[in-house]
Design an enzyme around this catalytic site. Structure first.
Site, short mmCIF file in Angstrom:
data_model
loop_
_atom_site.label_atom_id
_atom_site.label_comp_id
_atom_site.label_asym_id
_atom_site.label_seq_id
_atom_site.Cartn_x
_atom_site.Cartn_y
_atom_site.Cartn_z
CB SER A 1 -0.95 -0.02 1.22
OG SER A 1 -1.64 -1.24 1.36
N1 SAM Z 1 -0.23 -3.61 3.89
C1 SAM Z 1 0.24 -4.44 3.01
C2 SAM Z 1 1.76 -4.23 2.85
O1 SAM Z 1 2.23 -3.54 3.32
O2 SAM Z 1 2.45 -4.89 1.92
C3 SAM Z 1 -0.25 -4.81 1.75
C4 SAM Z 1 -1.77 -5.45 1.86
S1 SAM Z 1 -2.23 -5.70 0.28
C5 SAM Z 1 -3.17 -4.13 0.07
C6 SAM Z 1 -3.81 -6.89 0.77
C7 SAM Z 1 -3.39 -8.15 1.20
O3 SAM Z 1 -4.62 -8.85 1.73
C8 SAM Z 1 -3.10 -8.91 -0.22
O4 SAM Z 1 -1.70 -9.49 0.12
C9 SAM Z 1 -4.23 -10.09 -0.23
O5 SAM Z 1 -3.66 -11.44 -0.61
C10 SAM Z 1 -4.49 -10.16 1.54
N2 SAM Z 1 -5.83 -10.69 1.61
C11 SAM Z 1 -6.93 -10.60 0.86
N3 SAM Z 1 -7.97 -11.22 1.77
C12 SAM Z 1 -7.48 -11.82 2.63
C13 SAM Z 1 -7.88 -12.67 3.76
N4 SAM Z 1 -9.37 -13.23 3.66
N5 SAM Z 1 -7.10 -13.34 4.60
C14 SAM Z 1 -5.71 -12.77 4.73
N6 SAM Z 1 -5.18 -12.17 3.54
C15 SAM Z 1 -5.92 -11.70 2.74
#
Ligand code: SAM
Length: 217
Positions: A65
């Site tokens: 992000s």
């Molecule tokens: N904050 C993170 C970083 O610093 O890199 C970025 C997060 S990214 C925007 C969102 C993440 O949420 C993705 O890696 C995705 O695979 C994960 N995700 C989506 N649904 C999820 C779930 N139900 N449980 C765990 N992870 C999930």
């Protein structure tokens, strides 16, 4: 945390100045950004852009992000350093490392195995030692270590997952983007005596929260 051979200090300092100029005031949050090596959490191909204030691709259609968005998130949680925190959506592990600098213990869940494994390696390389990582559906939470003083959901979902409310400590706070795919409202959820209160904070655009209490895969 940044290591003796770190050549990115100047870039990191400039990013911190940008965050400050955009209104981030929490000194602990700014210090966490100053000390956390974002370049270790992004793929080789975009490493030269690691300290831009922008989201970047990390593979599997996912992104690390934008730092400003993460700083807003962290400022809203107002961590004191003593909390047990749950993060849903580890992604690259960068925000996990920031949480590690701001809280006592961090439990993080990522559903995509390869991202989780890459994040685990990056956290180790960055010297972060107060994080536990689970591969699975974060909409179910991680009941073994509940309750959590704070929960940070880093993907946008259609509703507040009930297990996360159950795992939030009394007076605990959760931040989660809520709404349709591609357009959400960042929402602060508090657990109160009578149930939960939800306060909209602003517009957000996160990748979908996929899982039992999220969107279908
Ligand atoms: N904050 C993170 C970083 O610093 O890199 C970025 C997060 S990214 C925007 C969102 C993440 O949420 C993705 O890696 C995705 O695979 C994960 N995700 C989506 N649904 C999820 C779930 N139900 N449980 C765990 N992870 C999930």
């Amino acid at each position: 945390m940044t290591g003796s051979r770190d050549t990115y200090g100047g870039y990191r300092a400039r990013l911190v100045e940008q965050l400050r100029a955009q209104g981030i005031r929490d000194l602990a949050v700014l210090r966490a950004f100053a000390e956390t090596p974002r370049h270790l959490f992004v793929p080789e191909g975009v490493r030269h852009r690691a300290y831009e204030d922008s989201s970047l691709p990390i593979g599997r259609g996912q992104t690390i992000s934008q730092p400003f968005t993460q700083a807003r998130y962290l400022e809203t949680l107002a961590l004191q350093g003593t909390e047990r925190v749950l993060e849903v959506g580890t992604g690259s592990g960068y925000q996990t490392a920031l949480l590690g600098a701001l809280a006592s213990q961090v439990f993080t869940i990522e559903r995509v195995r390869v991202l989780a494994e890459t994040a685990q390696a990056a956290l180790k390389a960055a010297g972060v030692t107060n994080v536990s990582l689970l591969i699975g559906d974060g909409t179910l939470g991680w009941s073994a270590y509940a309750p959590y003083h704070a929960i940070l959901v880093a993907a946008g979902g259609p509703e507040i997952p009930p297990p996360l409310v159950e795992q939030l400590a009394p007076s605990g706070r959760m931040i989660i983007p809520l709404g349709a795919k591609g357009a959400q409202t960042l929402t602060l959820v508090r657990r109160t005596e009578g149930g939960v209160s939800a306060t909209p904070i602003g517009a957000a655009r996160f990748v979908p929260l996929v899982g039992e209490h999220g969107f279908d895969a």
